[in-house]
Enzyme design. Structure first.
Site, PDB file in Angstrom:
ATOM      1  N   HIS A 179       0.959  -1.395   0.108  1.00 23.18           N
ATOM      2  CA  HIS A 179       0.026   0.008  -0.018  1.00 23.18           C
ATOM      3  C   HIS A 179       1.006   1.213   0.117  1.00 23.18           C
ATOM      4  O   HIS A 179       0.848   2.120  -0.821  1.00 23.18           O
ATOM      5  CB  HIS A 179      -1.064   0.032   1.267  1.00 23.18           C
ATOM      6  CG  HIS A 179      -1.876   1.153   1.440  1.00 23.18           C
ATOM      7  ND1 HIS A 179      -3.112   1.062   1.056  1.00 23.18           N
ATOM      8  CD2 HIS A 179      -1.630   2.392   1.710  1.00 23.18           C
ATOM      9  CE1 HIS A 179      -3.817   2.249   1.132  1.00 23.18           C
ATOM     10  NE2 HIS A 179      -2.986   3.070   1.799  1.00 23.18           N
ATOM     11  N   GLU A 180       1.880   1.277   1.059  1.00 28.00           N
ATOM     12  CA  GLU A 180       2.683   2.541   1.235  1.00 28.00           C
ATOM     13  C   GLU A 180       3.453   2.680  -0.170  1.00 28.00           C
ATOM     14  O   GLU A 180       3.910   3.745  -0.514  1.00 28.00           O
ATOM     15  CB  GLU A 180       3.346   2.487   2.388  1.00 28.00           C
ATOM     16  CG  GLU A 180       2.490   2.313   3.613  1.00 28.00           C
ATOM     17  CD  GLU A 180       1.704   3.611   3.655  1.00 28.00           C
ATOM     18  OE1 GLU A 180       1.940   4.842   3.043  1.00 28.00           O
ATOM     19  OE2 GLU A 180       0.599   3.404   4.467  1.00 28.00           O
ATOM     20  N   HIS A 183       1.847   4.446  -2.865  1.00 27.05           N
ATOM     21  CA  HIS A 183       1.863   5.850  -2.650  1.00 27.05           C
ATOM     22  C   HIS A 183       3.339   6.537  -3.220  1.00 27.05           C
ATOM     23  O   HIS A 183       3.496   7.464  -3.760  1.00 27.05           O
ATOM     24  CB  HIS A 183       1.514   6.190  -1.245  1.00 27.05           C
ATOM     25  CG  HIS A 183       0.281   6.015  -0.902  1.00 27.05           C
ATOM     26  ND1 HIS A 183      -0.774   6.394  -1.560  1.00 27.05           N
ATOM     27  CD2 HIS A 183      -0.343   5.408   0.279  1.00 27.05           C
ATOM     28  CE1 HIS A 183      -2.064   6.248  -0.810  1.00 27.05           C
ATOM     29  NE2 HIS A 183      -1.774   5.517   0.163  1.00 27.05           N
ATOM     30  N   ASP A 256      -7.700   7.747   2.439  1.00 30.33           N
ATOM     31  CA  ASP A 256      -7.202   8.229   1.022  1.00 30.33           C
ATOM     32  C   ASP A 256      -8.251   8.702   0.049  1.00 30.33           C
ATOM     33  O   ASP A 256      -8.361   9.589  -0.696  1.00 30.33           O
ATOM     34  CB  ASP A 256      -6.394   7.045   0.234  1.00 30.33           C
ATOM     35  CG  ASP A 256      -5.129   6.927   1.165  1.00 30.33           C
ATOM     36  OD1 ASP A 256      -4.553   7.668   1.904  1.00 30.33           O
ATOM     37  OD2 ASP A 256      -4.739   5.643   1.097  1.00 30.33           O
TER      38      ASP A 256
END
Length: 368
Positions: A179-180, A183, A256
């Site tokens: 997930h990170e 980004h 988000d």
């Protein structure tokens, strides 16, 4: 107060947080019997009672000038407004020097570099940054603050304190790593939103199980349409990574999605950045909720326009989602390498993350 001012003239009367007594009248349920309205009425009368040459100057401060009563701001009461915005890089350096005077700093501390990396910080934020740095140094039983203390405080102030004691499962950790990384890839590739400062899968005190922190490198007075679209794309990066790798999505992307929707809504209703809607403002003028006025308040546009606004917000978010997905798919190898590095180290900095991209790699051209 005003009687004392006349006795001690010439003098200055300073009222801090004047919005506590100077709010717009007719916005509550108490009518003219509301004690705040009575206080405001008396304040208006007293300010009218000053002669031109009595030698009394009234100064007030507020960060909510938008909710002050118009009668309070008319010439004769407050003649001049002085807007104090966030400091620029030179101002931040001067503020840091003031707050660093009574703090022993190590030889490696560079206040100029800190000023350059704290774009958007207010004076209070900078004071808090140095105070947190001093606390971190004291916890390590050191008599001086070093650059690493300030770096840790920067993350704590910007994201929240890391909670290494919080236990999360290996599955959650793996999902968070991808997930990170999603980004972070978009922060790196898109030209107007990065670069990446830190990527972490260590839980924080604000409830997040990880974070990707960008580093603003310059002060900006406004945002462009392209920059706002890129922000939406970055917001969608985590959810896209989850979808690509696990063929499923989690609730971790809820914040988000909320941020992306808010940006898209502002583009359509506030900034006139939608071709379908046009350069028309459909945003509510006041952020503050006034009970009395809201009871009779209706939206200033038709149901048909509301449908168009909803459709435009959806279109913007979905188009950004697709563009962001194309970028992450093109860098899928980086996605996996970044996630594996995060699972190994739990936190990586800018240099480590950027080293994942080869110098010869051609980044995709991003267009609106």
């Amino acid at each position: 107060m005003f009687a004392d001012a006349k006795k001690h003239a010439p003098c200055i009367v300073f009222i801090d947080e004047i919005d506590a007594v100077g709010r717009r009248r007719g916005t509550g349920m108490g009518g003219g019997h509301d004690e705040r309205e009575q206080t405001l009425n008396q304040l208006l009368v007293e300010m009218d009672g000053f002669g031109v040459n009595e030698g009394i100057i009234v100064v007030a401060a507020t960060n909510r000038v938008d909710i002050l009563d118009p009668a309070l701001l008319r010439p004769g009461r407050f003649d001049r407004k002085v807007y104090v915005g966030k400091p620029d890089v030179a101002g931040r350096e001067q503020i840091l020097n003031v707050h660093a005077q009574n703090k022993p700093l190590g030889d490696d501390v560079d206040l100029k570099q800190i000023a350059q990396t704290t774009a958007g910080f207010t004076g209070a934020d900078l004071e808090n940054l140095l105070n947190e740095s001093a606390i971190i140094a004291a916890k390590d039983q050191r008599a001086f603050v070093c650059q690493e203390d300030i770096r840790k405080a920067f993350i704590k102030v910007g994201i929240g304190a890391e909670k290494k004691s919080r236990v999360i499962t290996e599955k959650e950790k793996r999902i968070t790593a991808f997930h990170e990384s999603g980004h972070a890839i978009l922060f790196h590739v898109l030209p107007d939103v990065g670069p990446v400062y830190t990527v972490s899968i260590i839980p924080t005190g604000v409830g997040a199980v990880g974070y990707t922190m960008p580093l603003p490198e310059r002060d900006e007075m406004f945002q462009t349409k392209g920059q706002m679209l890129q922000e939406i794309m970055v917001d969608m990066g985590g959810r896209i990574a989850e979808e690509l790798v696990f063929d499923d999505v989690t609730t971790g992307a809820s914040q988000d999605i909320k941020q992306a929707t808010a940006v898209a809504k502002a583009m359509v209703t506030k900034y006139g950045m939608s071709e379908a809607i046009g350069p028309i403002n459909y945003d509510n003028d006041d952020d503050e909720v006034f009970i009395g006025r809201d009871l009779a308040h209706t939206k200033g546009y038709s149901d048909e326009v509301a449908k168009q606004i909803d459709a435009e917000i959806r279109r913007i978010v979905e188009e950004c989602y697709q563009k962001a997905k194309e970028i992450i798919v093109a860098h899928k190898d980086i996605l996996y390498r970044s996630a594996e590095l995060l699972l190994e180290k739990e936190k990586i900095g800018r240099a480590e993350f950027e080293s994942l991209f080869s110098d010869s790699e051609k980044q995709p051209v991003v267009t609106e």
